[in-house]
Design an enzyme around this catalytic site. Structure first.
Site, PDB file in Angstrom:
ATOM      1  N   HIS A 182       0.826  -1.278   0.069  1.00 11.04           N
ATOM      2  CA  HIS A 182      -0.021   0.205   0.027  1.00 11.04           C
ATOM      3  C   HIS A 182       0.774   1.294  -0.034  1.00 11.04           C
ATOM      4  CE1 HIS A 182       0.065   1.231   4.259  1.00 11.04           C
ATOM      5  NE2 HIS A 182       0.706  -0.011   4.574  1.00 11.04           N
ATOM      6  N   HIS A 201       4.239   3.946  13.092  1.00 12.98           N
ATOM      7  CA  HIS A 201       2.900   5.081  12.823  1.00 12.98           C
ATOM      8  C   HIS A 201       3.236   6.455  13.510  1.00 12.98           C
ATOM      9  CE1 HIS A 201      -0.384   1.798  11.575  1.00 12.98           C
ATOM     10  NE2 HIS A 201       0.883   1.746  10.723  1.00 12.98           N
ATOM     11  N   ASP A 254       4.792  -5.030   3.014  1.00 11.54           N
ATOM     12  CA  ASP A 254       4.452  -3.924   3.575  1.00 11.54           C
ATOM     13  C   ASP A 254       5.486  -3.019   3.709  1.00 11.54           C
ATOM     14  OD1 ASP A 254       3.081  -1.913   5.169  1.00 11.54           O
ATOM     15  OD2 ASP A 254       1.247  -3.072   5.667  1.00 11.54           O
ATOM     16  N   GLU A 266      -4.991   1.235   3.094  1.00 16.08           N
ATOM     17  CA  GLU A 266      -4.802   0.070   3.733  1.00 16.08           C
ATOM     18  C   GLU A 266      -4.811   0.524   5.226  1.00 16.08           C
ATOM     19  OE1 GLU A 266      -2.070  -2.688   5.980  1.00 16.08           O
ATOM     20  OE2 GLU A 266      -2.013  -0.537   6.025  1.00 16.08           O
ATOM     21  N   GLU A 267      -4.357   1.515   5.753  1.00 17.04           N
ATOM     22  CA  GLU A 267      -4.119   2.242   6.997  1.00 17.04           C
ATOM     23  C   GLU A 267      -5.797   2.095   7.588  1.00 17.04           C
ATOM     24  OE1 GLU A 267      -1.662   1.700   8.509  1.00 17.04           O
ATOM     25  OE2 GLU A 267       0.192   2.109   7.530  1.00 17.04           O
ATOM     26  N   ASP A 322       6.538   2.468   7.014  1.00 17.03           N
ATOM     27  CA  ASP A 322       5.138   1.894   6.623  1.00 17.03           C
ATOM     28  C   ASP A 322       4.435   3.080   5.958  1.00 17.03           C
ATOM     29  OD1 ASP A 322       2.493   0.688   6.758  1.00 17.03           O
ATOM     30  OD2 ASP A 322       2.732   0.557   9.001  1.00 17.03           O
TER      31      ASP A 322
END
Ligand SMILES: *[C@@H]1O[C@H](CO)[C@@H](O)[C@H](O)[C@H]1NC(C)=O
Ligand SMILES: *[C@@H]1O[C@H](CO)[C@@H](O)[C@H](O)[C@H]1NC(C)=O
Ligand SMILES: *[C@@H]1O[C@H](CO)[C@@H](O)[C@H](O)[C@H]1NC(C)=O
Ligand SMILES: *[C@@H]1O[C@H](CO)[C@@H](O)[C@H](O)[C@H]1NC(C)=O
Length: 728
Positions: free
Chosen positions: A355, A528, A432, A403-404, A365
Site C-alpha cells: 500500500h 505509525h 508492506d 490500507e491504513e 510503513d
C-alpha cells in the site's frame, strides 16, 4: 560498476536467446541462472532511496489531496519504469479524520477549582523540521474514533485483551462508566477499544509503553537511535473489520449502492461508539504518576518510572478528560496498477502489492515497500529490454490505497475482480514495509513454503557480520534467528494486518507476505509515528547505498520471476495435505478430547472421523498427483491443465457463506478471527465455535455449531482431493 556488469550479462543473454523466442529452444538451466543474476544485479539501492524521497515529501493519509499526489507519483514511476496498461482504480469509501484545527487532547482536571492542571498538546513537535514540519503532521488521533468529551476516572487495563478485562473484574474493579487506559502491544488496537467498550468504558486512551518502544537508555532515543522519543505517538485505525464499511462484499465503485449505514456499523460494533485517543509515554506518565487504587499485577507493570496502579481514578479527586474531535467522510481512494504482460500466458497473474497511504510521512510503513516495489518493476522491465527474457505469465504490480483504514483498497479490488482472480491469479505476494535490517521473515500458505525457502537460499545476505560468520544467504540468517519445527524457519500461513488478507480469505488466492525485520518478530518502535521520515531509513537502518532495502527487492523480484516462469507451478500440494493431515486434524482432535465428555458433541466426533479419513485421502492423492505432475514435460496443454488443477485445489478452501457473522471471511483454514485481528489462528471459525461451546450454556446448539464447522472443513478437503483427480 554495476551497470557494466549488467551490460555484459545482457550481451551474453542476447547471444543465448538470439536463436528465437520460442521458449522450447532455450537451454533452460543456463538461461535461468543468467537471468536470475542479471535481475539481482539490476535492482539498485540508490533508486529505492530516490523513490522513497519522492513518496514521503508530505503527510499522506488516504482520501487526502496529498495522497492523490502520491498516487500520481507512483503512476509516473510505473510508467517511467515501462510497465504497461498503467492506470488507477477509484473507489468511494468511508474514511475518518480529526479536526485539523482542534487537536485531540487528554487533560487532568481539578474539578473543585474547575482548572486543568495538565493538558496534552495533542500534536507532536517535529524533531527534524525539514522532513517533519508540514502543517498538521503532528496530530495525534485514531481513525474511526467516535467524537466526544468524556470526563471521568481512569482504569488501567494493561493491554486491553479479554483476559486483562477478566482480571480486572476478578479484582472487583468495574470499568463501567470509566476511561480505559491501555498500552499498545499484544493485540490489535481496534480490539482493545472494542473490549473496553464492551466492558462499559466511556472512553479509551492508548499509549506506547517504553517497555516496548524505548528499551534503551532514555537519552538514547530517536534521532540517535530507532527508539521512540518522549513525544512520539502511534496512530492507527480502530474499526473492527476490513474493507469499506458501507459496501460489504461488493466493490465501492463511485455511485454504487451503499448497503449499510454508519449507524448500522456502530450497532454491529464494527465502528466504535466511544472516543479513543493515542498518547505518548510522556503524557501517560502524567496520568500514571497520579493514579490511585491497588498496584497492578507484577506482569502489568510497564517501563514508565512509576508504580502502575489499577485505579479507578486519580489521587486527590482529580479527573481525566478525553476530548476527541473527529468525523466520518466519504472520500475517493485510488489503487495504482501496472503490468508486465506474460509472454506465454497473459491471463495468468503473479501479483505483487504494497500500500502507499500512510499515517504521516510513512517512510517505513508503507513507503519503504512502495519504493522497493517500483524498483522491482523497473528492474524487471529493464531485463525484458536488455535481454530477450519475458516472464511467461503476467506480473501485476499494485500500489494499494487506504490500507491504513482497514485494508480498504485491496479489499475493494478483490471484491471487484473476485471471479477473475479466482480463475487467473497464481499467487499474491505482499511486502508492506522494511521494518528492520537484520533478517527476512516470511509467511506463506503451506503450498508456497518451498518457494519462499528456496528463493531465500538464492539471495545473498546483506549483513556483513553474518556473511563473515559463514551465513551467506538470506536463508542462513533467517533459519538461525527464526527457527521453527522440522528444521525450517518458522513460517505461518497467514498473519493478519495487511493487504494479502482479502486475497487469501475472500478470493482463495495463495499468498506470501514478508518483511525485513529485527529478530523479534515484533513491530518497530517508531511505528505509525511522525518520525517515520527518510532519515530513519537512510541513517538508522541502512547504509547510503540502501543495500538492505535492495535485499528485500531482490527477494521479491526472484519470487515473482520463479512463479511467473516455472512451466509447472512450483506449488507443493503434498505439503498442504500433510499440514492438514498431520497437524491441523491432530490438533483439532486434541482440542476436542480436552473437553468434558458430552453427548452434545457426538456429532462433532462423527465429523472429525469423516475429516480424518478425508485428509488421509487428500494426502494420498496429493502425493500421487505430485509424482505424476513432474513427469509432464514440455507439453503446454497438459501443463496448463495440471497448473489449473493446482490453482483450483487452493480455491476449494473457500466457503461461499463465509464464517458465522463474517461473510467476507471465506477461507475455512486461514481466515482471521475477529477476536484478534492480528493473530493468525488456523481454522479460526471452528475454534471460535469451540470457544462458544465452552462458554455457552446451550450445549446442544453450540455442540451442533462445532460439528457444522468441522463438516465445512471436511467438504473443503474432499473438494481438494477431487480437484487433484482428472476424473470425478
Ligand atoms: C520519571 O520520568 C518523568 C518523565 O520523563 C520525569 O519527569 C521524572 O523526573 C522521572 N522521575 C524519576 C524519579 O526518575
Ligand atoms: C534487535 O532487537 C533487540 C531487542 O530489541 C536488540 O537487542 C538487538 O540489538 C536488535 N538487533 C539488531 C540487529 O538491530
Ligand atoms: C541495523 O539497524 C540497527 C538498528 O536496529 C542499527 O544499529 C544498525 O547500525 C543497522 N545496520 C546497518 C548496517 O546499518
Ligand atoms: C513437498 O513437500 C513434501 C512434504 O513436506 C516433501 O516431502 C517433498 O519433498 C516436497 N516436494 C518437493 C518437490 O519439494
Amino acid at each position: 560498476m554495476v551497470r557494466a556488469s549488467v551490460v555484459l550479462v545482457a550481451a551474453l543473454l542476447t547471444s543465448v536467446f538470439i536463436a528465437g523466442s520460442a521458449k522450447m529452444m532455450q537451454p533452460k538451466n543456463v538461461m535461468e541462472k543468467e537471468i536470475r543474476l542479471a535481475l539481482l544485479d539490476e535492482i539498485q539501492g540508490e533508486n529505492i532511496k530516490a523513490n522513497l524521497r519522492v513518496l514521503t515529501k508530505e503527510p499522506h493519509q488516504a482520501g487526502t489531496e496529498a495522497n492523490e499526489r502520491v498516487a500520481k507519483a507512483i503512476e509516473d514511476m510505473y510508467t517511467a519504469a515501462g510497465l504497461q496498461k498503467v492506470h488507477t482504480l477509484t473507489y468511494d469509501v468511508l474514511l475518518s479524520y480529526p479536526d485539523w484545527d482542534q487537536p485531540n487532547t487528554v487533560a487532568i482536571r481539578n474539578p473543585s477549582k474547575g482548572v486543568d492542571i495538565f493538558k496534552s498538546k495533542g500534536v507532536t513537535e517535529p524533531i527534524l523540521p525539514d522532513e517533519q514540519g508540514a502543517p498538521h503532521a503532528g496530530h495525534q488521533w485514531l481513525a474511526y474514533s467516535a467524537p466526544g468529551i468524556v470526563e471521568g476516572d481512569v482504569v488501567y487495563a494493561h493491554s486491553g485483551t479479554p483476559t486483562d478485562f477478566a482480571r480486572l473484574k476478578e479484582m472487583g474493579i468495574d470499568v463501567t462508566g470509566k476511561i480505559a487506559m491501555m498500552r499498545y502491544g499484544q493485540s490489535f488496537r481496534g480490539n482493545k477499544v472494542a473490549e473496553a467498550q464492551a466492558a462499559g468504558a466511556r472512553a479509551a486512551i492508548l499509549f506506547s509503553d517504553p517497555a516496548e518502544v524505548a528499551q534503551g537508555n532514555r537519552d538514547d532515543v530517536y534521532p540517535k537511535s530507532i527508539w521512540m522519543p518522549p513525544e512520539g505517538v502511534q496512530r492507527g485505525f480502530i474499526m473492527n473489520g476490513h474493507g469499506d464499511l458501507l459496501t460489504p462484499l461488493y466493490p465501492a465503485k463511485p455511485g454504487a449502492f451503499k448497503s449499510k449505514t454508519a449507524e448500522e456499523a456502530k450497532a454491529e460494533k464494527i465502528l466504535p461508539s466511544i472516543p479513543a485517543v493515542p498518547i505518548s509515554y510522556t503524557t501517560a506518565y502524567e496520568i500514571l504518576s497520579r493514579m490511585s487504587g491497588p498496584t497492578v499485577f507484577s506482569d502489568w507493570q510497564g517501563g514508565i518510572n512509576v508504580t502502575y496502579r489499577l485505579g479507578p481514578g486519580l489521587r486527590d479527586g482529580l479527573k481525566t478528560v478525553v476530548d476527541v474531535k473527529s468525523s466520518l467522510q466519504n472520500r475517493h481512494i485510488h489503487n495504482v496498477v501496472g503490468y508486465i504482460p506474460g509472454h506465454d500466458e497473459e491471463d495468468r497473474y503473479v501479483i505483487l502489492g504494497n500500500h502507499f497511504d500512510a499515517w504521516v510521512y510513512g517512510s517505513i510503513d508503507p513507503n519503504s515497500g512502495t519504493a522497493i516495489l517500483a524498483e522491482v518493476a523497473r528492474a524487471m522491465v529493464e531485463l525484458t529490454k536488455t535481454t530477450s527474457w519475458k516472464p511467461a505469465r503476467s506480473i501485476i504490480f499494485v500500489a494499494w490505497d487506504a490500507e491504513e483504514y482497514g485494508l480498504i483498497g485491496s479489499t475493494e479490488f478483490v471484491e471487484e475482480f473476485v471471479q477473475q482472480l479466482g480463475g487467473r491469479a497464481v499467487a499474491y505476494i505482499n511486502m508492506d514495509c522494511f521494518q528492520g535490517n537484520f533478517t527476512l521473515d516470511a509467511n506463506a500458505v503451506p503450498s508456497l513454503i518451498d518457494v519462499v525457502i528456496d528463493v531465500a537460499k538464492r539471495i545473498p545476505n546483506h549483513v556483513e557480520e553474518e556473511v563473515q560468520a559463514g551465513r551467506k544467504t538470506l536463508y542462513d540468517t533467517w533459519i538461525r534467528t527464526n527457527p521453527g519445527p522440522n528444521g525450517e524457519p518458522d513460517i505461518k500461513p497467514l498473519v493478519g494486518g495487511t493487504d494479502h488478507v482479502p486475497f487469501l480469505t475472500f478470493a482463495g488466492v495463495p499468498t506470501i507476505d514478508f518483511r525485513m525485520e529485527n529478530t523479534t518478530r515484533k513491530s518497530y518502535p517508531l511505528y505509525h509515528s511522525l518520525f517515520e521520515t527518510p532519515f530513519v531509513n537512510e541513517h538508522l537502518y541502512d547504509k547510503p547505498d540502501f543495500a538492505m532495502h535492495r535485499s528485500i527487492g531482490r527477494y521479491w523480484a526472484e519470487i515473482a520471476r520463479t512463479l511467473a516462469d516455472a512451466p509447472l507451478l512450483p506449488f507443493n500440494v503434498t505439503r498442504s495435505a500433510e499440514e492438514m493431515h498431520s497437524n491441523y486434524v491432530v490438533e483439532l482432535k486434541k482440542a476436542l478430547a480436552a473437553l468434558p465428555a458430552d453427548p452434545n458433541l457426538d456429532e462433532a466426533e462423527q465429523q472429525i472421523k469423516m475429516l480424518e479419513k478425508a485428509s488421509e485421502k487428500f494426502l494420498y492423492r496429493a502425493q500421487h498427483f505430485s509424482t505424476h505432475a513432474l513427469l509432464v514435460k514440455d507439453d503446454d496443454r497438459k501443463l496448463r491443465g495440471i497448473n489449473e488443477r493446482i490453482m483450483m485445489t487452493e480455491r476449494c478452501f473457500l466457503n461461499p457463506r463465509g464464517s458465522p457473522g463474517a461473510s467476507q471471511n471465506r477461507h475455512v483454514l486461514y481466515s482471521i478471527s475477529d477476536k484478534d485481528t492480528y493473530a493468525g489462528r488456523v481454522m479460526a471459525a471452528l475454534y471460535d465455535a469451540i470457544d462458544d461451546y465452552v462458554a455457552n450454556s446451550d450445549k446442544k446448539t453450540s455442540g451442533r455449531a462445532v460439528a457444522e464447522q468441522i463438516s465445512i472443513i471436511y467438504h473443503a478437503v474432499h473438494c481438494a482431493t477431487n480437484t487433484l483427480k482428472p476424473f470425478l
